[in-house]
Enzyme design. Structure first.
Site, short mmCIF file in Angstrom:
data_model
loop_
_atom_site.label_atom_id
_atom_site.label_comp_id
_atom_site.label_asym_id
_atom_site.label_seq_id
_atom_site.Cartn_x
_atom_site.Cartn_y
_atom_site.Cartn_z
N HIS A 24 0.83 -1.21 0.00
CA HIS A 24 0.00 0.00 0.00
C HIS A 24 0.87 1.26 0.00
O HIS A 24 0.53 2.26 -0.62
CB HIS A 24 -0.94 0.00 1.20
CG HIS A 24 -1.79 1.22 1.25
ND1 HIS A 24 -2.72 1.51 0.28
CD2 HIS A 24 -1.83 2.26 2.12
CE1 HIS A 24 -3.29 2.66 0.56
NE2 HIS A 24 -2.76 3.13 1.67
N ASP B 3 -6.95 9.44 -5.56
CA ASP B 3 -6.62 10.26 -4.38
C ASP B 3 -5.17 10.74 -4.49
O ASP B 3 -4.37 10.16 -5.23
CB ASP B 3 -6.89 9.52 -3.07
CG ASP B 3 -6.24 8.15 -3.02
OD1 ASP B 3 -5.12 8.00 -3.56
OD2 ASP B 3 -6.84 7.21 -2.48
N LYS C 258 -9.68 13.72 -2.68
CA LYS C 258 -10.61 12.84 -1.94
C LYS C 258 -10.52 13.09 -0.45
O LYS C 258 -9.44 13.36 0.07
CB LYS C 258 -10.26 11.38 -2.27
CG LYS C 258 -10.68 10.35 -1.24
CD LYS C 258 -10.20 8.95 -1.62
CE LYS C 258 -9.68 8.19 -0.41
NZ LYS C 258 -9.20 6.84 -0.71
N THR D 210 -13.76 -1.73 -0.35
CA THR D 210 -15.21 -1.50 -0.36
C THR D 210 -15.66 -0.94 -1.71
O THR D 210 -16.85 -0.95 -2.03
CB THR D 210 -15.61 -0.50 0.73
OG1 THR D 210 -15.00 0.76 0.43
CG2 THR D 210 -15.18 -0.97 2.10
C1 R5P Z 1 -6.25 4.47 -0.47
O1 R5P Z 1 -5.32 5.06 0.01
C2 R5P Z 1 -6.05 3.28 -1.33
O2 R5P Z 1 -5.16 3.50 -2.36
C3 R5P Z 1 -7.35 2.78 -1.90
O3 R5P Z 1 -7.89 3.79 -2.71
C4 R5P Z 1 -8.36 2.46 -0.85
O4 R5P Z 1 -7.74 1.80 0.21
C5 R5P Z 1 -9.46 1.63 -1.44
O5 R5P Z 1 -10.35 1.29 -0.45
P1 R5P Z 1 -11.91 1.29 -0.73
O6 R5P Z 1 -12.14 0.44 -1.94
O7 R5P Z 1 -12.52 0.72 0.53
O8 R5P Z 1 -12.32 2.72 -0.94
#
Ligand code: R5P
Length: 309
Positions: free
Chosen positions: A127, A166, A189, A220
């Site tokens: 990540h 984001d 975001k 999600t």
């Molecule tokens: C955020 O920092 C990550 O790169 C993803 O955008 C995020 O973790 C995705 O999570 P979700 O699908 O729950 O929005």
């Protein structure tokens, strides 16, 4: 060399084994009646270079604990070197103290893997890049980008723009835009809760373009859905998402099915939940991981695997 698979993603491990032309090592993996993990390595691994393939995806606690126990068993069976292969690194999103009195689980998991006896880590699309530094053992960190970009190029989108959903994903999106020779845009975001995200602005021009939303993971789906809505409002013609890890948490199917996204391009780093009806293309990273394992075993550089042909 010996390669073993935990139970998290046996299919991917089979793909790696087929690429390497090395059968998966024999293991007995079961649960004791009270739910504890019970492991037995069925073959001799004394002095071997061992690779254990186990993404720590859902059920994350089960898969993580199984991996730790497998590493312990390998160490006690006198493996010469143990590489934990984590195509997806769970708990990676808590990588800093962003509020008072919260843990840094990405570091905790790194400590656990090393304490169990891992000598090396092979991972893909952490990540955050800095998770590499949470380990004091060698980490080879791969990107799924060469696999995803190859497919995106084949699609020959006439006019495209790579979009980060984001600001945190900007570096990743920039890399994709360079590889695809396309424009770049970034969505502003604000996360309001686990399943609540506000995408409120776009920097860059997306009008009359195919928007390629890139992200490290889809959980999600709220991040991508909110970004896609904004992109559509700003005139994007088609919205395609490319993500390394398709976690698809409960509730994501309905959310993504109602979204503005036209296609999902993902990898098989984790086994996919039933997402019937969604336009999903799954690309295999078995060869990429197999090549990395082969190179690590033969003490060759893995950096050539970062290049996009
Ligand atoms: C955020 O920092 C990550 O790169 C993803 O955008 C995020 O973790 C995705 O999570 P979700 O699908 O729950 O929005």
């Amino acid at each position: 060399m010996k390669i073993f698979s935990g139970s998290a993603n046996h299919k991917l491990a089979e793909g790696i084994s087929a690429y390497l032309k090395i059968p998966l090592g024999e293991l007995q993996l079961r649960r004791f009646p009270d739910g504890e993990v019970c492991v037995k390595i069925v073959e001799n691994i004394r002095g071997k270079d061992v690779f254990i393939i186990q993404p720590t995806c859902h059920p994350v606690n089960e898969n993580l604990m199984e991996l730790l126990i497998l590493i312990d068993a390998m160490r006690r069976a006198s493996a010469a070197r143990i590489t934990a292969v984590l195509p997806y690194y769970g708990y990676g999103r808590q990588d800093r103290k962003d509020q008072p009195r919260v843990p840094i689980t990405a570091k905790l998991v790194a400590n656990l893997l090393v304490a169990a006896g891992a000598n090396r880590i092979l991972a893909m699309d952490f990540h955050a890049q800095q998770i590499q530094g949470f380990f004091d053992i060698p980490v080879d960190h791969l990107f799924a980008a060469p696999v995803l970009v190859k497919y995106l190029r084949e699609k020959k989108y006439p006019k495209s723009v790579v979009v980060s959903p984001d600001p945190g994903g900007m570096k990743m999106a920039y890399a994709y835009s360079r590889m695809l020779k396309s424009e770049l845009a970034i969505v502003a975001k604000q996360r309001r809760g686990d399943c609540e995200v506000e995408s409120y602005n776009i920097v860059g021009d997306v009008k009359d373009r195919v928007a390629i939303l890139v992200d490290d993971l889809i959980s999600t789906g709220t991040t991508l859905c909110a970004a896609a809505q904004l992109l559509r409002r700003h005139g994007a013609t088609n919205i395609v998402t490319a993500a390394s890890h398709a976690i698809f948490a409960p509730g994501s199917h309905a959310r993504l099915a109602q979204s503005e996204i036209n296609e999902f391009i993902i990898t098989n780093s984790v086994p996919m939940n039933d997402m019937g009806g969604l336009p999903i293309k799954v690309l295999s990273v078995a060869e990429l991981l197999g090549q990395a394992i082969d190179r690590i075993h033969n003490s060759q550089s893995v950096s050539s695997l970062f290049k996009v042909e």
